[in-house]
Design a protein around this motif. Sequence first.
Motif, PDB file in Angstrom:
ATOM      1  N   ASN A   1       0.887  -1.180   0.046  1.00 32.83           N
ATOM      2  CA  ASN A   1      -0.126  -0.073  -0.083  1.00 32.83           C
ATOM      3  C   ASN A   1       0.645   1.307  -0.082  1.00 32.83           C
ATOM      4  OD1 ASN A   1      -1.906   2.152   0.713  1.00 32.83           O
ATOM      5  ND2 ASN A   1      -3.248   0.808   1.612  1.00 32.83           N
ATOM      6  N   LEU A   2       0.735   2.127  -1.132  1.00 33.29           N
ATOM      7  CA  LEU A   2       1.370   3.570  -1.240  1.00 33.29           C
ATOM      8  C   LEU A   2       0.479   4.287  -1.125  1.00 33.29           C
ATOM      9  CD1 LEU A   2       3.993   2.295  -3.918  1.00 33.29           C
ATOM     10  CD2 LEU A   2       4.255   2.583  -1.512  1.00 33.29           C
ATOM     11  N   ARG A   3       0.232   5.034   0.076  1.00 33.45           N
ATOM     12  CA  ARG A   3      -0.765   5.956   0.044  1.00 33.45           C
ATOM     13  C   ARG A   3      -2.221   5.738  -0.533  1.00 33.45           C
ATOM     14  NH1 ARG A   3       1.741  11.892  -1.153  1.00 33.45           N
ATOM     15  NH2 ARG A   3      -0.302  12.253  -0.007  1.00 33.45           N
ATOM     16  N   GLY A   4      -2.659   4.363  -0.260  1.00 31.05           N
ATOM     17  CA  GLY A   4      -3.941   4.280  -1.130  1.00 31.05           C
ATOM     18  C   GLY A   4      -3.786   3.519  -2.205  1.00 31.05           C
ATOM     19  N   ARG A   5      -2.743   3.489  -3.124  1.00 30.30           N
ATOM     20  CA  ARG A   5      -2.634   2.796  -4.059  1.00 30.30           C
ATOM     21  C   ARG A   5      -1.763   1.721  -4.064  1.00 30.30           C
ATOM     22  NH1 ARG A   5      -5.602   6.425  -4.999  1.00 30.30           N
ATOM     23  NH2 ARG A   5      -5.772   7.954  -6.600  1.00 30.30           N
ATOM     24  N   ARG A   6      -2.182   0.373  -4.675  1.00 34.85           N
ATOM     25  CA  ARG A   6      -1.486  -0.729  -4.440  1.00 34.85           C
ATOM     26  C   ARG A   6      -0.628  -1.252  -5.497  1.00 34.85           C
ATOM     27  NH1 ARG A   6      -5.883  -0.192  -1.261  1.00 34.85           N
ATOM     28  NH2 ARG A   6      -5.828  -1.055   0.895  1.00 34.85           N
ATOM     29  N   LEU A   7       0.675  -1.682  -5.108  1.00 33.21           N
ATOM     30  CA  LEU A   7       1.477  -2.527  -6.063  1.00 33.21           C
ATOM     31  C   LEU A   7       1.195  -3.907  -5.543  1.00 33.21           C
ATOM     32  CD1 LEU A   7       3.352  -2.807  -8.248  1.00 33.21           C
ATOM     33  CD2 LEU A   7       5.184  -2.230  -6.362  1.00 33.21           C
ATOM     34  N   MET A   8       0.673  -4.600  -6.412  1.00 35.00           N
ATOM     35  CA  MET A   8       0.274  -6.017  -6.011  1.00 35.00           C
ATOM     36  C   MET A   8       1.455  -7.078  -7.088  1.00 35.00           C
ATOM     37  SD  MET A   8      -3.733  -6.117  -5.439  1.00 35.00           S
ATOM     38  CE  MET A   8      -4.126  -5.487  -7.213  1.00 35.00           C
ATOM     39  N   GLY A   9       1.514  -8.135  -6.542  1.00 33.61           N
ATOM     40  CA  GLY A   9       2.513  -9.037  -7.284  1.00 33.61           C
ATOM     41  C   GLY A   9       2.421 -10.251  -6.781  1.00 33.61           C
ATOM     42  N   ALA A  10       2.824 -11.602  -7.717  1.00 35.29           N
ATOM     43  CA  ALA A  10       2.695 -12.968  -7.564  1.00 35.29           C
ATOM     44  C   ALA A  10       3.837 -13.549  -8.354  1.00 35.29           C
ATOM     45  CB  ALA A  10       1.266 -13.420  -8.030  1.00 35.29           C
ATOM     46  N   ASP A  11       4.029 -14.774  -7.991  1.00 26.44           N
ATOM     47  CA  ASP A  11       4.925 -15.638  -8.643  1.00 26.44           C
ATOM     48  C   ASP A  11       4.175 -16.534  -9.773  1.00 26.44           C
ATOM     49  OD1 ASP A  11       7.310 -15.163  -7.319  1.00 26.44           O
ATOM     50  OD2 ASP A  11       6.610 -16.351  -5.577  1.00 26.44           O
ATOM     51  N   MET A  12       4.669 -16.498 -10.823  1.00 30.39           N
ATOM     52  CA  MET A  12       4.182 -17.211 -11.950  1.00 30.39           C
ATOM     53  C   MET A  12       4.547 -18.525 -12.105  1.00 30.39           C
ATOM     54  SD  MET A  12       1.572 -15.336 -13.141  1.00 30.39           S
ATOM     55  CE  MET A  12       1.333 -14.804 -11.475  1.00 30.39           C
ATOM     56  N   ALA A  13       3.807 -19.782 -12.337  1.00 27.74           N
ATOM     57  CA  ALA A  13       4.478 -20.979 -12.523  1.00 27.74           C
ATOM     58  C   ALA A  13       4.987 -21.388 -13.864  1.00 27.74           C
ATOM     59  CB  ALA A  13       3.256 -22.112 -12.025  1.00 27.74           C
ATOM     60  N   GLY A  14       6.097 -21.722 -13.924  1.00 24.52           N
ATOM     61  CA  GLY A  14       6.779 -22.507 -15.084  1.00 24.52           C
ATOM     62  C   GLY A  14       6.599 -21.375 -16.409  1.00 24.52           C
ATOM     63  N   ASN A  15       5.904 -21.783 -17.466  1.00 26.28           N
ATOM     64  CA  ASN A  15       5.775 -21.377 -18.787  1.00 26.28           C
ATOM     65  C   ASN A  15       4.810 -20.084 -18.599  1.00 26.28           C
ATOM     66  OD1 ASN A  15       7.771 -23.147 -19.895  1.00 26.28           O
ATOM     67  ND2 ASN A  15       5.995 -24.213 -20.458  1.00 26.28           N
ATOM     68  N   CYS A  16       4.182 -19.848 -17.457  1.00 25.93           N
ATOM     69  CA  CYS A  16       3.293 -18.775 -17.384  1.00 25.93           C
ATOM     70  C   CYS A  16       4.043 -17.412 -17.075  1.00 25.93           C
ATOM     71  CB  CYS A  16       2.284 -18.927 -16.040  1.00 25.93           C
ATOM     72  SG  CYS A  16       1.291 -20.542 -16.405  1.00 25.93           S
ATOM     73  N   TYR A  17       5.076 -17.403 -16.710  1.00 23.66           N
ATOM     74  CA  TYR A  17       6.060 -16.005 -16.529  1.00 23.66           C
ATOM     75  C   TYR A  17       6.447 -15.610 -17.930  1.00 23.66           C
ATOM     76  CZ  TYR A  17       9.434 -12.858 -15.071  1.00 23.66           C
ATOM     77  OH  TYR A  17      10.100 -11.716 -14.916  1.00 23.66           O
ATOM     78  N   GLN A  18       5.973 -14.221 -17.903  1.00 30.14           N
ATOM     79  CA  GLN A  18       6.865 -13.640 -19.157  1.00 30.14           C
ATOM     80  C   GLN A  18       7.392 -12.208 -18.507  1.00 30.14           C
ATOM     81  OE1 GLN A  18       3.972 -12.906 -22.250  1.00 30.14           O
ATOM     82  NE2 GLN A  18       3.804 -15.085 -23.043  1.00 30.14           N
ATOM     83  N   PRO A  19       8.846 -11.809 -18.825  1.00 35.08           N
ATOM     84  CA  PRO A  19       9.245 -10.768 -18.401  1.00 35.08           C
ATOM     85  C   PRO A  19       8.405  -9.524 -18.701  1.00 35.08           C
ATOM     86  CG  PRO A  19      10.883 -12.052 -19.277  1.00 35.08           C
ATOM     87  CD  PRO A  19       9.490 -12.706 -19.603  1.00 35.08           C
ATOM     88  N   PRO A  20       7.948  -8.718 -17.790  1.00 31.00           N
ATOM     89  CA  PRO A  20       7.229  -7.547 -18.421  1.00 31.00           C
ATOM     90  C   PRO A  20       7.829  -6.480 -19.202  1.00 31.00           C
ATOM     91  CG  PRO A  20       8.411  -7.115 -16.003  1.00 31.00           C
ATOM     92  CD  PRO A  20       8.335  -8.503 -16.423  1.00 31.00           C
ATOM     93  N   GLN A  21       6.840  -5.974 -20.310  1.00 28.45           N
ATOM     94  CA  GLN A  21       7.513  -5.099 -21.150  1.00 28.45           C
ATOM     95  C   GLN A  21       6.300  -4.230 -21.474  1.00 28.45           C
ATOM     96  OE1 GLN A  21       8.716  -7.243 -24.825  1.00 28.45           O
ATOM     97  NE2 GLN A  21       9.617  -8.919 -23.793  1.00 28.45           N
ATOM     98  N   GLY A  22       6.904  -2.842 -21.737  1.00 28.98           N
ATOM     99  CA  GLY A  22       6.035  -1.795 -22.249  1.00 28.98           C
ATOM    100  C   GLY A  22       5.411  -1.156 -21.175  1.00 28.98           C
ATOM    101  N   ALA A  23       5.509  -1.216 -19.945  1.00 28.18           N
ATOM    102  CA  ALA A  23       4.911  -0.721 -18.778  1.00 28.18           C
ATOM    103  C   ALA A  23       5.951  -0.279 -17.807  1.00 28.18           C
ATOM    104  CB  ALA A  23       3.799  -1.391 -18.192  1.00 28.18           C
ATOM    105  N   GLN A  24       5.662   0.782 -16.921  1.00 27.38           N
ATOM    106  CA  GLN A  24       6.688   1.269 -15.950  1.00 27.38           C
ATOM    107  C   GLN A  24       5.986   1.525 -14.707  1.00 27.38           C
ATOM    108  OE1 GLN A  24       7.171   2.863 -19.022  1.00 27.38           O
ATOM    109  NE2 GLN A  24       8.469   1.401 -19.713  1.00 27.38           N
ATOM    110  N   ILE A  25       6.460   1.431 -13.445  1.00 25.79           N
ATOM    111  CA  ILE A  25       5.660   1.799 -12.333  1.00 25.79           C
ATOM    112  C   ILE A  25       6.384   3.409 -12.203  1.00 25.79           C
ATOM    113  CG2 ILE A  25       5.132   1.682  -9.856  1.00 25.79           C
ATOM    114  CD1 ILE A  25       5.924  -1.324 -10.633  1.00 25.79           C
ATOM    115  N   HIS A  26       5.385   4.394 -12.155  1.00 25.35           N
ATOM    116  CA  HIS A  26       5.870   5.759 -11.849  1.00 25.35           C
ATOM    117  C   HIS A  26       5.599   6.209 -10.373  1.00 25.35           C
ATOM    118  CE1 HIS A  26       5.154  10.365 -12.207  1.00 25.35           C
ATOM    119  NE2 HIS A  26       6.345  10.113 -12.269  1.00 25.35           N
ATOM    120  N   LEU A  27       6.813   6.665  -9.982  1.00 25.05           N
ATOM    121  CA  LEU A  27       6.687   7.350  -8.444  1.00 25.05           C
ATOM    122  C   LEU A  27       7.087   8.731  -8.644  1.00 25.05           C
ATOM    123  CD1 LEU A  27       8.347   4.444  -6.295  1.00 25.05           C
ATOM    124  CD2 LEU A  27       5.866   4.884  -6.666  1.00 25.05           C
TER     125      LEU A  27
END
Length: 200
Positions: free
Chosen positions: A119-145
């Motif tokens: 929780n960052l001042r009411g906005r949330r950064l959420m995350g999870a581990d992906m299994a096996g082939n379900c994971y793909q490195p993130p592309q085309g998006a950035q988190i702005h602070l």
Amino acid sequence: MKYMLMRKADADTEKGVMPSEDLLQSMADYNERMTRAGVFAEGQDFEPSQSLEQHRSLGCLPREMNVHVAFAGTCKEAMEFYSEVTTGKLESMITYGETPAAEDVPPEMHDRIVHSSLNLRGRRLMGADMAGNCYQPPQGAQIHLEYDDPEQAGRVFKALSDGGSIIMPFAETFWAHRFGMTTDRFGIQWMISSQIEHCQ
């Protein structure tokens, strides 16, 4: 604690007659003062220029907008690191093994994270581990602070860059007093800025 300024509906409102421009402006001014005082997370949605239809359409907007990122087994380490760097509150950290679906998940995934929330001042950064082939490195998006204090922003940028890769050095630009882009050691891209509004 959160507050909301509301205007009780009267007979004219029920007939579709908008409040006066003066009243709408007063409500907008009040929201702005409360925002500057830190009482409101934001002070919007009461703009005198908005039409009745625009006000009604606000009910169609999402209640919240949060960010979810995926990891290839490093979610716990990453989210604890983000909590330390941003001083945000780590609200949740749940493993696959703690869920009712545990028996359907491979044993090697039981200690991996199925849901986490920072929780960052009411906005949330959420995350999870992906299994096996379900994971793909993130592309085309950035988190702005965005930070008011350029020194604090610089510290955050440096911490996130440690072990990662700087995309754009943290420096003065024509749109912000300080701005930089980096990919952290977990593969997540960030944009860090300070006093971006002075160029608007």
